[in-house]
Design an enzyme around this catalytic site. Structure first.
Site, PDB file in Angstrom:
ATOM      1  CG  ASP A   1      -1.787   1.187   1.367  1.00 38.32           C
ATOM      2  OD1 ASP A   1      -1.639   2.136   0.571  1.00 38.32           O
ATOM      3  OD2 ASP A   1      -2.641   1.186   2.278  1.00 38.32           O
TER       4      ASP A   1
ATOM      5  NE  ARG B   1     -11.481  12.843 -14.175  1.00 35.97           N
ATOM      6  CZ  ARG B   1     -12.747  12.436 -14.189  1.00 35.97           C
ATOM      7  NH1 ARG B   1     -13.654  13.047 -13.425  1.00 35.97           N
ATOM      8  NH2 ARG B   1     -13.116  11.425 -14.942  1.00 35.97           N
TER       9      ARG B   1
ATOM     10  CE1 TYR C   1      -5.933  11.182 -11.519  1.00 39.03           C
ATOM     11  CE2 TYR C   1      -6.391  12.551 -13.428  1.00 39.03           C
ATOM     12  CZ  TYR C   1      -5.791  11.448 -12.867  1.00 39.03           C
ATOM     13  OH  TYR C   1      -5.045  10.598 -13.651  1.00 39.03           O
TER      14      TYR C   1
ATOM     15  CE  LYS D   1      -2.512  11.258 -11.503  1.00 37.48           C
ATOM     16  NZ  LYS D   1      -1.532  10.174 -11.300  1.00 37.48           N
TER      17      LYS D   1
ATOM     18  N   PRO E   1      -8.705  -0.826 -16.403  1.00 39.06           N
ATOM     19  CG  PRO E   1      -8.175  -2.827 -15.346  1.00 39.06           C
ATOM     20  CD  PRO E   1      -7.549  -1.695 -16.117  1.00 39.06           C
ATOM     21  CB  SER E   2      -9.507   2.715 -12.777  1.00 40.70           C
ATOM     22  OG  SER E   2      -8.625   3.513 -13.520  1.00 40.70           O
TER      23      SER E   2
ATOM     24  NE  ARG F   1     -11.162   7.511 -14.770  1.00 38.51           N
ATOM     25  CZ  ARG F   1     -10.126   6.691 -14.599  1.00 38.51           C
ATOM     26  NH1 ARG F   1      -9.926   6.111 -13.433  1.00 38.51           N
ATOM     27  NH2 ARG F   1      -9.272   6.456 -15.571  1.00 38.51           N
TER      28      ARG F   1
ATOM     29  NE  ARG G   1     -11.108  13.373 -22.179  1.00 43.32           N
ATOM     30  CZ  ARG G   1     -11.282  13.275 -20.879  1.00 43.32           C
ATOM     31  NH1 ARG G   1     -12.040  14.158 -20.255  1.00 43.32           N
ATOM     32  NH2 ARG G   1     -10.722  12.316 -20.179  1.00 43.32           N
TER      33      ARG G   1
HETATM   34  P1  NAD Z   1      -6.003   1.597 -12.675  1.00 41.24           P
HETATM   35  O1  NAD Z   1      -6.541   2.838 -12.041  1.00 41.24           O
HETATM   36  O2  NAD Z   1      -6.944   0.747 -13.436  1.00 41.24           O
HETATM   37  O3  NAD Z   1      -5.295   0.704 -11.578  1.00 41.24           O
HETATM   38  C1  NAD Z   1      -4.734   1.286 -10.458  1.00 41.24           C
HETATM   39  C2  NAD Z   1      -3.946   0.245  -9.671  1.00 41.24           C
HETATM   40  O4  NAD Z   1      -3.506   0.915  -8.481  1.00 41.24           O
HETATM   41  C3  NAD Z   1      -4.760  -0.959  -9.220  1.00 41.24           C
HETATM   42  O5  NAD Z   1      -4.052  -2.143  -9.537  1.00 41.24           O
HETATM   43  C4  NAD Z   1      -4.883  -0.765  -7.708  1.00 41.24           C
HETATM   44  O6  NAD Z   1      -4.934  -1.983  -6.992  1.00 41.24           O
HETATM   45  C5  NAD Z   1      -3.628   0.020  -7.399  1.00 41.24           C
HETATM   46  N1  NAD Z   1      -3.723   0.787  -6.163  1.00 41.24           N
HETATM   47  C6  NAD Z   1      -4.784   1.492  -5.716  1.00 41.24           C
HETATM   48  N2  NAD Z   1      -4.514   2.015  -4.511  1.00 41.24           N
HETATM   49  C7  NAD Z   1      -3.248   1.642  -4.199  1.00 41.24           C
HETATM   50  C8  NAD Z   1      -2.411   1.852  -3.081  1.00 41.24           C
HETATM   51  N3  NAD Z   1      -2.837   2.556  -2.028  1.00 41.24           N
HETATM   52  N4  NAD Z   1      -1.158   1.322  -3.094  1.00 41.24           N
HETATM   53  C9  NAD Z   1      -0.726   0.611  -4.155  1.00 41.24           C
HETATM   54  N5  NAD Z   1      -1.485   0.370  -5.256  1.00 41.24           N
HETATM   55  C10 NAD Z   1      -2.732   0.882  -5.263  1.00 41.24           C
HETATM   56  O7  NAD Z   1      -4.741   1.970 -13.594  1.00 41.24           O
HETATM   57  P2  NAD Z   1      -4.553   3.155 -14.640  1.00 41.24           P
HETATM   58  O8  NAD Z   1      -5.855   3.724 -15.071  1.00 41.24           O
HETATM   59  O9  NAD Z   1      -3.618   2.621 -15.663  1.00 41.24           O
HETATM   60  O10 NAD Z   1      -3.851   4.319 -13.795  1.00 41.24           O
HETATM   61  C11 NAD Z   1      -2.504   4.211 -13.378  1.00 41.24           C
HETATM   62  C12 NAD Z   1      -1.939   5.613 -13.196  1.00 41.24           C
HETATM   63  O11 NAD Z   1      -2.010   6.329 -14.425  1.00 41.24           O
HETATM   64  C13 NAD Z   1      -2.672   6.458 -12.162  1.00 41.24           C
HETATM   65  O12 NAD Z   1      -1.749   7.257 -11.451  1.00 41.24           O
HETATM   66  C14 NAD Z   1      -3.557   7.325 -13.023  1.00 41.24           C
HETATM   67  O13 NAD Z   1      -3.900   8.547 -12.397  1.00 41.24           O
HETATM   68  C15 NAD Z   1      -2.655   7.545 -14.220  1.00 41.24           C
HETATM   69  N6  NAD Z   1      -3.373   7.939 -15.421  1.00 41.24           N
HETATM   70  C16 NAD Z   1      -4.338   7.116 -15.944  1.00 41.24           C
HETATM   71  C17 NAD Z   1      -5.013   7.512 -17.092  1.00 41.24           C
HETATM   72  C18 NAD Z   1      -6.093   6.672 -17.703  1.00 41.24           C
HETATM   73  O14 NAD Z   1      -6.845   7.183 -18.548  1.00 41.24           O
HETATM   74  N7  NAD Z   1      -6.207   5.396 -17.360  1.00 41.24           N
HETATM   75  C19 NAD Z   1      -4.722   8.752 -17.687  1.00 41.24           C
HETATM   76  C20 NAD Z   1      -3.736   9.554 -17.119  1.00 41.24           C
HETATM   77  C21 NAD Z   1      -3.069   9.132 -15.987  1.00 41.24           C
END
Ligand code: NAD
Length: 241
Positions: free
Chosen positions: A54, A139, A142, A146, A178-179, A183, A200
Site C-alpha cells: 500500500d 477533475r 485529481y 497531478k 480497468p479503472s 469511471r 476529446r
Molecule cells: P487503474 O486505475 O486501473 O489501476 C490502479 C492500480 O492501483 C490498481 O491495480 C490498484 O490496486 C492500485 N492501487 C490502488 N490504490 C493503491 C495503493 N494505495 N497502493 C498501491 N497500489 C494501489 O490503472 P490506470 O488507469 O492505468 O492508472 C494508473 C496511473 O495512471 C494512475 O496514477 C492514473 O492517475 C494515471 N493515469 C491514468 C489515465 C487513464 O486514462 N487510465 C490517464 C492519465 C493518468
C-alpha cells in the site's frame, strides 16, 4: 535489451499502465519488483518479483523501496476523484494527495540515497494531462494532485542532476484501463460517456497501456540520458488544443 542489468521498482503494477510498464521492463531485461495494493492482481506477472504494498503506508513503502536497491523507480499508483470544487471534500482531497502525491514523495525519498551511492538512476512519475497540462472537466482534486507531481518531479530533477539521477513525469491522455471502465460506468450512460472521452482525443481513440509503457521504457533507459525534469505528454493529441 534496453534495460538489462537494471533493477526496477514499480508501484500499482497490478493492472492498467503500471502492469504494462512492469511487463515491458521484464521484456527489456530489467529485474523488476512489481507491487500493488491488491496482490491478487499481480498474478501472472511472470519474470517479476511481486509484492503486496500500500503506497500510503510510509514505513512499508520506504522499506520496500530501500530493499529493492532500484536503479529505476516508477510511481504509478493514483486514484481519480470526480467533481468540481463545490463537490470536493477535505477527506477526498487528503486521500488523493496521500495516494497520488505523498506516496511519490516517500518512494523517491527512499530510493534516492541508494541511487546516489550507486552513481545514478531514473525516476518516472505517472502524472496526467489532466491537471498537469490542461483542465479536464470535473477533475478538481485529481488535477491538483497531478499538477503537484510535476512540481516534485522538477525539484528532484534539478537537485540531483549532478548525481546522475534523472526524474521525469509521464502525462497520459485517456488510456484504456480497468479503472477507466469503472469511471465510464459511474457516469451513468457508459456508451455516451465513452464517446465523449474519445471525442476529446484528436486521434479519435483512447490510448493503450502498452503505448505508455513504451515511453516509460525509454525514460528509464540510458537512451534518455539527456532528458530530465520534463512532463512528457502522450495523449493522442488532446493537449494540442
Ligand atoms: P487503474 O486505475 O486501473 O489501476 C490502479 C492500480 O492501483 C490498481 O491495480 C490498484 O490496486 C492500485 N492501487 C490502488 N490504490 C493503491 C495503493 N494505495 N497502493 C498501491 N497500489 C494501489 O490503472 P490506470 O488507469 O492505468 O492508472 C494508473 C496511473 O495512471 C494512475 O496514477 C492514473 O492517475 C494515471 N493515469 C491514468 C489515465 C487513464 O486514462 N487510465 C490517464 C492519465 C493518468
Amino acid at each position: 535489451m534496453r534495460l538489462s542489468g537494471k533493477r526496477a521498482f514499480v508501484t500499482a503494477a497490478g493492472q492498467g499502465i503500471g502492469r504494462a510498464i512492469a511487463e515491458a521492463f521484464v521484456r527489456e531485461g530489467a529485474q523488476v519488483v512489481a507491487s500493488d495494493l491488491d496482490a491478487a492482481k499481480l498474478s501472472g506477472l511472470d519474470g517479476a518479483q511481486v509484492m503486496a504494498l500500500d503506497v500510503t503506508d510510509r514505513a512499508a513503502v520506504q522499506g520496500a523501496v530501500r530493499d529493492a536497491e532500484a536503479d529505476i523507480l516508477v510511481n504509478c499508483a493514483g486514484y481519480v476523484h470526480g467533481g468540481a470544487i463545490e463537490e470536493a471534500s477535505d477527506s477526498d482531497f487528503d486521500m488523493a494527495f496521500a495516494l497520488n502525491v505523498k506516496s511519490q514523495f516517500h518512494t523517491m525519498q527512499a530510493a534516492i540515497p541508494g541511487m546516489v551511492a550507486r552513481g545514478g538512476g531514473s525516476i518516472v512519475n505517472i502524472a496526467s494531462v489532466a491537471g498537469a497540462i490542461l483542465a479536464a472537466p470535473n477533475r478538481f482534486i485529481y488535477g491538483a494532485s497531478k499538477a503537484a507531481i510535476i512540481g516534485m518531479t522538477k525539484s528532484v530533477a534539478l537537485d540531483y542532476v549532478t548525481k546522475g539521477i534523472r526524474c521525469n513525469a509521464i502525462c497520459p491522455g485517456t488510456v484504456d484501463s480497468p479503472s477507466l471502465h469503472d469511471r465510464l460506468r459511474a457516469m451513468g450512460d457508459y456508451e455516451t460517456a465513452k464517446a465523449a472521452f474519445i471525442a476529446r482525443q484528436p486521434m479519435g481513440r483512447i490510448g493503450t497501456p502498452a503505448e505508455i509503457a513504451h515511453l516509460a521504457v525509454y525514460l528509464a533507459s540510458d537512451e534518455a540520458g539527456f532528458t530530465t525534469g520534463q512532463a512528457h505528454i502522450i495523449d493522442g493529441g488532446w493537449a494540442t488544443g
